[in-house]
Design a protein around this motif. Structure first.
Motif, short mmCIF file in Angstrom:
data_model
loop_
_atom_site.label_atom_id
_atom_site.label_comp_id
_atom_site.label_asym_id
_atom_site.label_seq_id
_atom_site.Cartn_x
_atom_site.Cartn_y
_atom_site.Cartn_z
N LEU A 57 0.82 -1.21 0.00
CA LEU A 57 0.00 0.00 0.00
C LEU A 57 0.86 1.26 0.00
CD1 LEU A 57 -2.72 -1.10 2.60
CD2 LEU A 57 -3.01 -0.90 0.12
N GLY A 61 1.26 3.98 -3.04
CA GLY A 61 0.92 5.38 -2.78
C GLY A 61 1.98 6.32 -3.32
N GLN A 65 1.14 9.12 -6.25
CA GLN A 65 1.41 10.55 -6.08
C GLN A 65 2.40 11.05 -7.12
OE1 GLN A 65 2.61 11.10 -1.98
NE2 GLN A 65 0.71 10.21 -1.19
N GLU A 74 -3.77 8.50 -3.73
CA GLU A 74 -3.47 7.17 -3.23
C GLU A 74 -4.06 6.18 -4.23
OE1 GLU A 74 -5.18 6.05 0.43
OE2 GLU A 74 -7.19 6.73 -0.06
N ALA A 232 -1.02 -2.50 -5.04
CA ALA A 232 -2.25 -2.15 -4.33
C ALA A 232 -3.32 -3.22 -4.50
CB ALA A 232 -2.77 -0.80 -4.83
N GLY A 246 -1.38 4.40 2.21
CA GLY A 246 -0.70 4.84 1.00
C GLY A 246 -0.62 6.35 0.88
N LEU A 247 -1.28 7.07 1.76
CA LEU A 247 -1.20 8.53 1.78
C LEU A 247 -0.23 9.01 2.83
CD1 LEU A 247 -2.32 11.33 0.90
CD2 LEU A 247 -4.06 11.05 2.68
N THR A 268 9.55 4.47 2.50
CA THR A 268 8.13 4.10 2.60
C THR A 268 7.97 2.61 2.89
OG1 THR A 268 7.50 5.85 1.06
CG2 THR A 268 5.93 4.06 1.37
#
Length: 317
Positions: A57, A61, A65, A74, A232, A246-247, A268
């Motif tokens: 995830l 993300g 972006q 996301e 995802a 994911g944000l 991340t």
């Protein structure tokens, strides 16, 4: 190191709390004990699933972006969740599929087909690569699929029950066999994403500049969409539609890694699993029963979304 510590704490927390030293002993000792059964057979697959799903995830993300040049993006903005949800309704309500292991494949295929349609609608002309068209296509198609899925689930109540349990987003009750399948999908997705990191850096300078530096813009966008779908789609199919991971994770990673997409992905990959593990652990201790990880993630992510939306850099990356 922090991620490993959180995994150990996750193994210790539950309906029966265990000391960390007991958890370590259960992991290293081959003797069949109650503690080993709890840790290895029940909690360890759940913790590994949280790490893998969080990784998928989070990196998807970052890609979403970077692809849309939108800090509020996301994977759900490209219709991934809506496609997976509709596929679950169809498989359960009309094809008679029962159980998670049965409909997880349909969820992934639904996400894949939806992303393909979003790309075809958002980029109908050869060489076209307008991220605004892509975002609008994803939002529009996602809304349509959500409406269709809701209508079908009302016609088939058993599909609605399955969809409701899935859309909440949870790590509870997942079969350990899912871990290997998810790990294989994520390996492919991460490799595809890593191959696009440098191209995304040049694309951030503008499409004309990227082309002048030798970047194939159309090919890069197709590969990024493929990576988003794999990462995802597989993660969402495994644990449900858990939003905000994911944000949140890419924004935290960007503060540590700077503007280089490759380093943002690397940070991340550590931060997102930690966020999902924390959400899962908080859900276990916040209420006498258990609050689903997707609900906790929403509580954590909603304030961040408001802060980002009101910030000066919310216009573009």
């Amino acid at each position: 190191m922090i991620l490993l510590l959180l995994v150990l704490v996750s193994l210790a927390i539950g309906s029966r709390a265990l000391p960390i030293d007991v958890v370590i002993q259960a992991l290293t000792d081959t003797e069949a004990t109650v503690e080993r059964s709890i840790v290895v057979e029940s909690r360890l697959p759940r913790a590994i699933l949280a790490v893998l799903a969080g990784l998928g995830l989070g990196i998807s993300g970052v890609l979403a972006q970077s692809l849309t040049r939108n800090p509020l993006a996301e994977p759900g903005i490209l219709g991934v969740n809506a496609g997976a949800s509709l596929a679950i309704v169809v498989s359960v309500g009309f094809l008679g599929v029962q159980g998670f292991n049965g409909y997880v494949l349909f969820a992934f295929l639904g996400a894949l087909l939806t992303t393909a349609v979003v790309y075809l609608v958002g980029m109908p002309r050869p060489g076209s690569s307008d991220p605004v068209r892509l975002v609008l296509s994803g939002v529009a198609i996602g809304a349509v699929l959500t409406g269709v899925g809701t209508a079908l689930s009302l016609v088939k109540p058993q599909a609605f029950d399955q969809l409701r349990a899935w859309t909440i987003g949870s790590l509870q009750g997942r079969d350990s066999s899912i871990v290997l399948t998810l790990a294989g999908c994520l390996l492919v997705g991460v490799l595809v994403a890593a191959s696009c990191a440098r191209s995304l850096d040049t694309l951030a300078l503008g499409e004309d500049s990227a082309r002048s530096l030798g970047t194939n813009v159309g090919r890069t966008r197709i590969l990024v969409l493929l990576a988003i779908t794999i990462l995802a789609g597989a993660s969402t199919a495994a644990v449900g539609a858990i939003g905000f991971i994911g944000l949140m994770a890419p924004h935290a990673a960007r503060r540590l890694a700077g503007a280089h997409t490759g380093w943002i992905m690397a940070f991340t990959a550590l931060i997102a699993p930690m966020l999902l593990l924390c959400a899962d652990m908080l859900g276990r201790v916040m209420l006498p029963g258990e609050l689903q990880a997707g609900v906790v993630a929403a509580f954590l992510g909603a304030p961040l979304l408001i802060m980002i939306a009101r910030g000066r850099k919310a216009v573009a990356l």
